[in-house]
Design an enzyme around this catalytic site. Structure first.
Site, PDB file in Angstrom:
ATOM      1  N   GLY A  37      46.023   9.009  75.839  1.00  0.00           N
ATOM      2  CA  GLY A  37      47.297   8.376  76.221  1.00  0.00           C
ATOM      3  C   GLY A  37      48.210   8.329  75.007  1.00  0.00           C
ATOM      4  CB  ALA A  84      53.371   9.656  57.444  1.00  0.00           C
ATOM      5  NE  ARG A 131      58.153  10.655  54.351  1.00  0.00           N
ATOM      6  CZ  ARG A 131      59.484  10.506  54.352  1.00  0.00           C
ATOM      7  NH1 ARG A 131      60.170  10.820  53.285  1.00  0.00           N
ATOM      8  NH2 ARG A 131      60.095  10.053  55.419  1.00  0.00           N
ATOM      9  NE  ARG A 165      43.262   9.512  78.760  1.00  0.00           N
ATOM     10  CZ  ARG A 165      44.333   8.813  79.128  1.00  0.00           C
ATOM     11  NH1 ARG A 165      45.067   9.215  80.136  1.00  0.00           N
ATOM     12  NH2 ARG A 165      44.653   7.717  78.487  1.00  0.00           N
ATOM     13  CG  ASP A 222      36.806   5.816  73.004  1.00  0.00           C
ATOM     14  OD1 ASP A 222      37.814   6.243  73.613  1.00  0.00           O
ATOM     15  OD2 ASP A 222      35.908   5.164  73.567  1.00  0.00           O
ATOM     16  N   GLY A 223      37.799   8.940  72.744  1.00  0.00           N
ATOM     17  CA  GLY A 223      37.524  10.260  73.313  1.00  0.00           C
ATOM     18  C   GLY A 223      38.018  11.348  72.363  1.00  0.00           C
ATOM     19  CB  THR A 233      44.310   4.012  71.834  1.00  0.00           C
ATOM     20  OG1 THR A 233      44.198   3.234  73.036  1.00  0.00           O
ATOM     21  CG2 THR A 233      43.337   3.448  70.809  1.00  0.00           C
ATOM     22  CG  ASP A 262      43.645   1.130  75.799  1.00  0.00           C
ATOM     23  OD1 ASP A 262      44.735   0.764  76.263  1.00  0.00           O
ATOM     24  OD2 ASP A 262      42.992   2.081  76.257  1.00  0.00           O
ATOM     25  CG  ASP A 299      39.698   1.354  73.223  1.00  0.00           C
ATOM     26  OD1 ASP A 299      40.386   1.851  72.308  1.00  0.00           O
ATOM     27  OD2 ASP A 299      39.434   1.963  74.272  1.00  0.00           O
ATOM     28  NE  ARG A 309      41.077   4.339  78.784  1.00  0.00           N
ATOM     29  CZ  ARG A 309      41.398   5.394  79.541  1.00  0.00           C
ATOM     30  NH1 ARG A 309      40.648   5.711  80.554  1.00  0.00           N
ATOM     31  NH2 ARG A 309      42.435   6.132  79.273  1.00  0.00           N
ATOM     32  CD  GLU A 350      44.563  -0.767  82.529  1.00  0.00           C
ATOM     33  OE1 GLU A 350      45.279  -0.355  83.446  1.00  0.00           O
ATOM     34  OE2 GLU A 350      44.380  -0.119  81.473  1.00  0.00           O
ATOM     35  NE  ARG A 354      50.355   5.808  77.801  1.00  0.00           N
ATOM     36  CZ  ARG A 354      49.648   6.425  78.767  1.00  0.00           C
ATOM     37  NH1 ARG A 354      48.495   5.915  79.141  1.00  0.00           N
ATOM     38  NH2 ARG A 354      50.070   7.534  79.296  1.00  0.00           N
TER      39      ARG A 354
HETATM   40  O1  F6P Z   1      44.332   4.341  76.953  1.00  0.00           O
HETATM   41  C1  F6P Z   1      45.659   3.979  77.107  1.00  0.00           C
HETATM   42  C2  F6P Z   1      45.966   3.649  78.535  1.00  0.00           C
HETATM   43  O2  F6P Z   1      47.336   3.330  78.643  1.00  0.00           O
HETATM   44  C3  F6P Z   1      45.110   2.545  79.156  1.00  0.00           C
HETATM   45  O3  F6P Z   1      45.540   1.271  78.781  1.00  0.00           O
HETATM   46  C4  F6P Z   1      45.269   2.846  80.615  1.00  0.00           C
HETATM   47  O4  F6P Z   1      44.180   2.368  81.355  1.00  0.00           O
HETATM   48  C5  F6P Z   1      45.293   4.350  80.634  1.00  0.00           C
HETATM   49  O5  F6P Z   1      45.740   4.771  79.366  1.00  0.00           O
HETATM   50  C6  F6P Z   1      46.172   4.958  81.677  1.00  0.00           C
HETATM   51  O6  F6P Z   1      45.979   6.314  81.643  1.00  0.00           O
HETATM   52  P1  F6P Z   1      46.876   7.403  82.353  1.00  0.00           P
HETATM   53  O7  F6P Z   1      48.034   7.690  81.436  1.00  0.00           O
HETATM   54  O8  F6P Z   1      45.977   8.582  82.484  1.00  0.00           O
HETATM   55  O9  F6P Z   1      47.319   6.818  83.642  1.00  0.00           O
END
Ligand code: F6P
Length: 353
Positions: A11, A22, A25, A76, A107-108, A129, A131, A133, A175, A227, A288
């Site tokens: 994402g 950066a 640069r 992704r 992480d992915g 990200t 998140d 996380d 997420r 969520e 985002r």
């Molecule tokens: O990982 C970032 C994120 O915005 C999460 O918070 C959310 O669950 C997910 O991506 C949404 O993903 P997509 O853009 O595939 O709908």
């Protein structure tokens, strides 16, 4: 001059563009050429290298530094889990004379970077990200911005909630991680917060707590829900519950912020025995797509500088993070296995009334 490459993956998150600037640069400063890879690991599938690899120089991307989204685009890429595809990607990068790759993502994406490094292509990760996380670092690019978007939204919601004496359910992203929800609730003084890390929760318990706020004269409580917390809700037959009220809900339909607000409305009573007008807002992708906050932009800049320096020194397999205000780098494997305890004390205190 050696070539290094950068990609953004997963994402998009505010601060990705700042980090790329950066990197450009510092690459210029250290006499390295920079290639931008289009659409994350998709750009390494070899479908159209002439399109997927773009020469980046500080002069042509200077203006993206504070822009929202990611200039390089992102995706992704499940195909990249395949080892043959990873090997082909390393071959392609070598053909392009690339000596190291900087991967900006979650992480992915770090797993993709780890795979490239294991196959001999030096890689450095920058956590991007909203998140938050990734437990090895106290912040990831975009988290602070996303929280600020949510805080602004919840403040506005609380103003109108107060004007109308209406409770409000607010769903935020993250997420499986509840950090955006917890931080937003903390910063706005929201009365109830629900995070996945806290484990199973019951709709009826939230209704009881909302009722207790109403009984104390607070008719405009905010319920912030992450969520990821829907998956931790004790099964509740929303269809059976809402149908008698003439609500169109079909067998098997999941709970949503909209339905949760409808259910809470019917489970609670105002002092005159009427239903409270519980409303809902899903903040969604505005989290985002915002311009990076100063905190995210500053971290992105330091991380970008450090990533280039590490590749210049021939260091690989590291990811950049920030702890106690200091930017550092960590082994990618250790970072992926780090575990951050949930701030249960804060969570319980926020939820204590
Ligand atoms: O990982 C970032 C994120 O915005 C999460 O918070 C959310 O669950 C997910 O991506 C949404 O993903 P997509 O853009 O595939 O709908």
């Amino acid at each position: 001059m050696s070539n290094i490459a950068v990609l953004t993956s997963g994402g998009d998150s505010p601060g990705m563009n700042t980090a790329v600037t950066a990197i450009a640069r510092n690459a210029t400063r250290l006499n390295m050429n920079l290639l931008g890879i289009d659409r994350g690991f998709n750009g390494l599938l070899g479908k159209n290298p002439a399109r997927d690899f773009v020469r980046l120089s500080i002069d042509n991307i200077l203006d993206i530094a504070d822009q929202a989204g990611t200039h390089l685009r992102t995706a992704r890429c499940l195909e990249f889990l395949n080892e043959d595809i990873q090997e082909n990607a390393v071959r392609l990068l070598r053909q392009m004379d690339v000596v190291g790759v900087i991967v900006i993502g979650g992480d992915g994406s770090f797993k993709g970077a780890r795979a490239l490094a294991a196959k001999g292509m030096p890689c450095i990760g920058i956590p991007g990200t909203i998140d938050n996380d990734l437990a090895y670092t106290s912040m990831t690019l975009g988290f602070d911005t996303a929280v600020n978007v949510c805080v602004d939204a919840v403040r506005s919601i609380r103003a109108t909630s107060r004007s109308h004496d209406r409770p409000h359910v607010v769903e935020v992203m993250g997420r499986h991680c509840g950090d955006i929800a917890l931080m937003t609730a903390t910063a706005t003084g929201s009365e109830i917060v629900i995070c996945p890390e806290a484990g199973e929760w019951k709709v009826q318990d939230v209704a009881k707590r909302l009722q207790s706020h109403i009984d104390r004269g607070n008719y405009r409580s905010t319920i912030v829900i992450a969520e990821g917390a829907w998956a931790k809700m004790r099964p509740f037959d929303v269809c059976k519950f809402l149908r008698p009220y003439g609500k169109e809900v079909y067998e098997g339909e999941p709970m949503t912020a909209y339905r949760f607000a409808s259910v809470l409305k019917r489970l609670c009573r105002m002092p005159d025995d009427s239903f409270p007008e519980v409303r809902h807002t899903v903040i969604g992708y505005t989290q985002r797509g915002a311009r990076p906050s100063a905190r995210d932009a500053a971290f992105a800049t330091e991380a970008g500088i450090m990533a280039v320096e590490l590749l210049k020194k021939g260091i690989s397999n590291r990811v950049i993070g920030r702890q106690k205000g200091v930017v550092f780098h960590e082994d990618i494997e250790k970072a992926l296995h780090a575990h951050r305890p949930f701030n249960r004390k804060l969570y319980n205190t926020l939820n204590s009334l």
